[in-house]
Design a protein around this motif. Structure first.
Motif, PDB file in Angstrom:
ATOM      1  N   UNK A  69     -47.965 -20.622  42.299  1.00 44.37           N
ATOM      2  CA  UNK A  69     -46.994 -19.599  42.693  1.00 44.37           C
ATOM      3  C   UNK A  69     -47.045 -19.367  44.203  1.00 44.37           C
ATOM      4  N   UNK A  70     -48.269 -19.349  44.751  1.00 46.17           N
ATOM      5  CA  UNK A  70     -48.399 -19.102  46.190  1.00 46.17           C
ATOM      6  C   UNK A  70     -47.747 -20.210  47.004  1.00 46.17           C
ATOM      7  N   UNK A  71     -47.783 -21.428  46.515  1.00 43.64           N
ATOM      8  CA  UNK A  71     -47.167 -22.541  47.232  1.00 43.64           C
ATOM      9  C   UNK A  71     -45.646 -22.531  47.104  1.00 43.64           C
ATOM     10  N   UNK A  72     -45.128 -21.795  46.137  1.00 44.51           N
ATOM     11  CA  UNK A  72     -43.680 -21.784  45.901  1.00 44.51           C
ATOM     12  C   UNK A  72     -43.009 -20.509  46.391  1.00 44.51           C
ATOM     13  N   UNK A  73     -43.764 -19.426  46.530  1.00 41.33           N
ATOM     14  CA  UNK A  73     -43.197 -18.141  46.928  1.00 41.33           C
ATOM     15  C   UNK A  73     -43.440 -17.893  48.409  1.00 41.33           C
ATOM     16  N   UNK A  74     -42.483 -17.225  49.018  1.00 40.62           N
ATOM     17  CA  UNK A  74     -42.608 -16.833  50.417  1.00 40.62           C
ATOM     18  C   UNK A  74     -42.748 -15.327  50.515  1.00 40.62           C
ATOM     19  N   UNK A  75     -43.062 -14.877  51.708  1.00 36.59           N
ATOM     20  CA  UNK A  75     -43.172 -13.445  51.946  1.00 36.59           C
ATOM     21  C   UNK A  75     -41.837 -12.753  51.676  1.00 36.59           C
ATOM     22  N   UNK A  76     -40.742 -13.431  52.019  1.00 33.31           N
ATOM     23  CA  UNK A  76     -39.420 -12.854  51.781  1.00 33.31           C
ATOM     24  C   UNK A  76     -39.122 -12.717  50.286  1.00 33.31           C
ATOM     25  N   UNK A  77     -39.646 -13.655  49.467  1.00 34.01           N
ATOM     26  CA  UNK A  77     -39.456 -13.545  48.016  1.00 34.01           C
ATOM     27  C   UNK A  77     -40.104 -12.279  47.478  1.00 34.01           C
ATOM     28  N   UNK A  78     -41.298 -11.950  47.961  1.00 34.55           N
ATOM     29  CA  UNK A  78     -41.973 -10.733  47.511  1.00 34.55           C
ATOM     30  C   UNK A  78     -41.206  -9.490  47.945  1.00 34.55           C
ATOM     31  N   UNK A  79     -40.704  -9.517  49.164  1.00 32.44           N
ATOM     32  CA  UNK A  79     -39.923  -8.373  49.641  1.00 32.44           C
ATOM     33  C   UNK A  79     -38.675  -8.198  48.781  1.00 32.44           C
ATOM     34  N   UNK A  80     -38.032  -9.307  48.433  1.00 31.59           N
ATOM     35  CA  UNK A  80     -36.816  -9.230  47.637  1.00 31.59           C
ATOM     36  C   UNK A  80     -37.087  -8.651  46.258  1.00 31.59           C
ATOM     37  N   UNK A  81     -38.119  -9.121  45.583  1.00 35.12           N
ATOM     38  CA  UNK A  81     -38.395  -8.609  44.238  1.00 35.12           C
ATOM     39  C   UNK A  81     -38.917  -7.189  44.296  1.00 35.12           C
ATOM     40  N   UNK A  82     -39.542  -6.811  45.411  1.00 29.21           N
ATOM     41  CA  UNK A  82     -39.991  -5.430  45.587  1.00 29.21           C
ATOM     42  C   UNK A  82     -38.809  -4.476  45.571  1.00 29.21           C
ATOM     43  N   UNK A  83     -37.677  -4.906  46.094  1.00 34.55           N
ATOM     44  CA  UNK A  83     -36.478  -4.070  46.132  1.00 34.55           C
ATOM     45  C   UNK A  83     -35.545  -4.365  44.964  1.00 34.55           C
ATOM     46  N   UNK A  84     -36.055  -5.064  43.930  1.00 29.71           N
ATOM     47  CA  UNK A  84     -35.268  -5.275  42.729  1.00 29.71           C
ATOM     48  C   UNK A  84     -34.474  -6.551  42.692  1.00 29.71           C
ATOM     49  N   UNK A  85     -34.554  -7.381  43.697  1.00 30.68           N
ATOM     50  CA  UNK A  85     -33.814  -8.644  43.734  1.00 30.68           C
ATOM     51  C   UNK A  85     -34.658  -9.741  43.077  1.00 30.68           C
ATOM     52  N   UNK A  86     -34.838  -9.630  41.748  1.00 32.94           N
ATOM     53  CA  UNK A  86     -35.718 -10.557  41.031  1.00 32.94           C
ATOM     54  C   UNK A  86     -35.075 -11.929  40.865  1.00 32.94           C
ATOM     55  N   UNK A  87     -33.768 -12.044  41.109  1.00 34.28           N
ATOM     56  CA  UNK A  87     -33.132 -13.363  40.999  1.00 34.28           C
ATOM     57  C   UNK A  87     -33.680 -14.340  42.037  1.00 34.28           C
ATOM     58  N   UNK A  88     -34.349 -13.812  43.059  1.00 35.20           N
ATOM     59  CA  UNK A  88     -34.919 -14.699  44.068  1.00 35.20           C
ATOM     60  C   UNK A  88     -36.063 -15.536  43.509  1.00 35.20           C
ATOM     61  N   UNK A  89     -36.534 -15.192  42.303  1.00 36.75           N
ATOM     62  CA  UNK A  89     -37.614 -15.951  41.670  1.00 36.75           C
ATOM     63  C   UNK A  89     -37.089 -17.119  40.841  1.00 36.75           C
ATOM     64  N   UNK A  90     -35.781 -17.284  40.771  1.00 35.70           N
ATOM     65  CA  UNK A  90     -35.226 -18.376  39.956  1.00 35.70           C
ATOM     66  C   UNK A  90     -35.690 -19.747  40.433  1.00 35.70           C
ATOM     67  N   UNK A  91     -35.917 -19.892  41.734  1.00 30.24           N
ATOM     68  CA  UNK A  91     -36.228 -21.218  42.264  1.00 30.24           C
ATOM     69  C   UNK A  91     -37.640 -21.694  41.916  1.00 30.24           C
ATOM     70  N   UNK A  92     -38.496 -20.807  41.373  1.00 30.52           N
ATOM     71  CA  UNK A  92     -39.849 -21.248  41.009  1.00 30.52           C
ATOM     72  C   UNK A  92     -39.905 -21.751  39.572  1.00 30.52           C
ATOM     73  N   UNK A  93     -38.779 -21.705  38.845  1.00 33.83           N
ATOM     74  CA  UNK A  93     -38.772 -22.142  37.445  1.00 33.83           C
ATOM     75  C   UNK A  93     -39.221 -23.597  37.285  1.00 33.83           C
ATOM     76  N   UNK A  94     -38.716 -24.546  38.066  1.00 37.91           N
ATOM     77  CA  UNK A  94     -39.168 -25.946  37.881  1.00 37.91           C
ATOM     78  C   UNK A  94     -40.662 -26.121  38.106  1.00 37.91           C
ATOM     79  N   UNK A  95     -41.212 -25.453  39.127  1.00 37.90           N
ATOM     80  CA  UNK A  95     -42.642 -25.589  39.386  1.00 37.90           C
ATOM     81  C   UNK A  95     -43.471 -25.009  38.242  1.00 37.90           C
TER      82      UNK A  95
END
Length: 440
Positions: free
Chosen positions: A52-78
Motif C-alpha cells: 500500500x505504501x508503494x502505491x499510495x501518495x501523500x495526496x491520496x491520504x489527504x483526499x480520503x481524509x476529506x471523504x474523496x475515497x474514490x482516489x483509492x481506486x487505482x490501488x485495486x490492481x496492486x
C-alpha cells in the motif's frame, strides 16, 4: 501510526491537494525515518502495508481524509495481485480457496492478540475463538471484494466501508471482552505499542505511545456499535464441570437433601426409555462382573475435554450456536473410536417388530458357503465398477466353487470370530466350552 501522523498533517490542507497519484509515495517518505526498517517476507501484514505504501501518495491520504475515497481506486490492481499471490497462493478465487486464504491470515494474526493479557478479560468469553469466528466471516468478504475482476469504479468506497465496519466491530468486541471497558483496552493497547516501539529513541517512543492512546480514546468515545451487531460473533467458554454447593453446618435437612439429590442427579446414568423400564431392574441384577470395566469406561467418556475447534472450518459450524460445535465435534470423535456394531443375536432380533426383523435378517448372508462367496465376489465387483470379461455369473460361480477360496473364507471367519470373542465381555470359555474349543 504513520497513517495517523500523515492524516494529522493533512488536517489543515484543502482540496487543492486532491490530485491522485502525484508526488512521492508513502514508501519514499518512510525511507526518511531513521528507525524505519523492513524485511520482505517476514510478515504478510507488513508486506501488505508496504504494498500500500508503494502505491499510495501523500495526496491520496489527504483526499480520503476529506471523504474523496474514490482516489483509492487505482490501488485495486496492486491489491489484487498481492492477495492472489500471498493470500490465495496462486489459486483461483473459489469460495473454498478464499476460506483457506482467510485461515492463513487468521493464523498469522493470532499472535497479535498476545497484547490483551495486559487487560482484565471476561472469563466467560473466549477472545481468541471470538476473533477467529469474526475473521472467518469478515475476511472472506474483503478477499472477494479485492479479487473481483474488472474496473470497479466504487472499489475505494467499498474497501473503506469494509475497513470502517471491521475496525468498529472489532473494537466493540474487544471492549465487551474487557472487564474495565475503555480503560482496560487503552491499557492493553498502550502496552502493545510500547512493546512494538521498544527499539526507538525514548522521545519518539513516548510521542508514539501518547499519540496512539489519545487517538484511541477519541475513537472509542465516538464508537456506536450495538451489542446485537457483535453478539453472533461471541464464543463463550463451556465449564468442564459445574461445582455443586456444599451444605454448611447451619443447613436445614431439606437443603441437605436437595444438595444430595443434585449430586445423585449429576452422577447418574441417563434415564432409560419407558419401553426399557420393565427389564431395567432385571438387567441391573444380572450384569456380569466382567462388564464393570466397560461400564466404567462408558461413564468416563463424559470427562473427555472439549477439543480445540477452528470455527467455520466446516460448513455446518455456521448453522449451530458456537458453544455446540466443540460438543458435537467431541461426540463425532467418540463415535469414530467406537467399535463397529456387531451382528444382532437371534434373541435380540426376536424382540424386534416383524417388518424390522425381516429387513435385518435379509441383510445377513444366505445360502450355502459357495453361494455366500459368490454373492460376496459379485458385490465386490459391482462396488469396484469393473465389468467381468466372461460374465458376472461365471465369475461368481467359479469363485464360489473354488476349494482354496472356501478354505481361506473359513479361516478368515475363524480368525474374525476369535478376535471378537477375545474382546467380548459376555463370552467365557466355561459357559461356552464347545465354542471356545472350535475357535481356539
Amino acid at each position: 501510526m504513520m497513517l495517523q501522523m500523515f492524516e494529522n498533517l493533512s488536517g489543515g490542507l484543502g482540496g487543492a491537494f486532491f490530485v491522485q497519484g502525484s508526488g512521492p509515495t508513502l514508501a519514499d517518505l518512510l525511507q526518511c525515518i531513521p528507525d524505519h526498517s523492513y524485511t520482505e517476507g517476514e510478515s504478510i501484514f507488513a508486506d501488505l502495508a508496504m504494498t500500500l505504501a508503494r502505491s499510495l501518495t501523500f495526496q491520496d491520504l489527504i483526499a480520503q481524509r476529506f471523504g474523496h475515497v474514490d482516489s483509492l481506486n487505482h490501488i485495486h490492481p496492486q491489491l489484487r495481485d498481492f492477495v492472489g499471490q500471498r493470500v490465495l497462493q496462486g489459486e483461483t478465487p473459489t469460495p473454498e480457496n478464499i476460506a483457506r486464504g482467510a485461515d492463513r491470515l487468521i493464523r498469522e494474526m493470532r499472535p497479535q492478540f498476545d497484547f490483551m493479557p495486559g487487560a482484565r478479560l471476561r472469563e466467560e468469553v473466549d477472545l481468541v475463538a471470538t476473533s477467529n469466528r469474526y475473521n472467518q466471516i469478515r475476511l472472506p468478504q474483503v478477499i472477494t471484494l479485492i479479487m473481483a475482476e474488472g474496473n470497479n469504479n466504487h472499489f475505494g468506497q467499498e474497501i473503506v466501508r469494509w475497513c470502517r465496519t471491521y475496525v468498529a466491530e472489532m473494537a466493540a468486541i474487544l471492549l465487551h471482552c474487557c472487564v474495565d471497558k475503555v480503560q482496560g483496552l487503552v491499557t492493553a493497547v498502550q502496552n502493545y505499542v510500547q512493546r512494538v516501539t521498544s527499539g526507538m529513541q525514548p522521545s519518539v517512543q513516548q510521542w508514539t505511545v501518547g499519540s496512539s492512546v489519545t487517538h484511541l480514546r477519541n475513537y472509542l468515545s465516538q464508537l456506536d456499535v450495538p451489542f446485537e451487531d457483535i453478539q453472533r460473533f461471541l464464543v463463550y467458554r463451556i465449564p468442564a464441570t459445574a461445582e455443586l454447593p456444599v451444605p454448611t453446618p447451619s443447613s436445614t435437612p431439606i437443603q441437605e437433601s436437595l444438595v444430595h439429590a443434585e449430586r445423585v442427579e449429576a452422577t447418574a446414568v441417563p434415564e432409560p426409555m419407558e419401553t426399557d423400564g420393565i427389564t431395567s431392574e432385571c438387567n441391573r441384577i444380572t450384569v456380569p462382573l466382567q462388564n464393570k470395566d466397560v461400564q466404567d469406561q462408558g461413564l468416563a467418556m463424559d470427562t473427555d475435554t472439549l477439543p480445540d475447534v477452528l470455527l467455520g472450518s466446516e460448513a455446518w459450524h455456521t448453522t449451530l450456536p458456537s458453544d455446540w460445535v466443540p460438543i458435537i465435534t467431541r461426540d463425532t470423535q467418540r463415535q469414530r473410536r467406537q467399535n463397529p456394531q456387531p451382528p444382532f443375536s437371534d434373541a435380540y432380533l426376536s424382540g424386534m417388530p416383524s417388518k424390522r426383523r425381516k429387513i435385518v435378517t435379509s441383510a445377513k448372508p444366505q445360502g450355502s458357503l459357495s453361494q455366500i462367496i459368490g454373492d460376496g465376489v459379485g458385490n465386490a465387483v459391482d462396488a469396484a465398477g469393473v465389468d467381468a470379461v466372461t460374465g458376472m455369473e461365471t465369475v461368481t460361480q467359479v469363485a464360489g466353487n473354488d476349494p482354496e477360496i472356501q478354505a481361506a473364507y473359513r479361516e478368515q471367519v475363524r480368525l474374525t470370530v476369535r478376535e471378537n470373542l477375545a474382546s467380548n465381555p459376555d463370552f467365557t470359555a466355561e459357559r461356552f466350552p464347545n465354542t471356545a474349543k472350535y475357535f481356539k
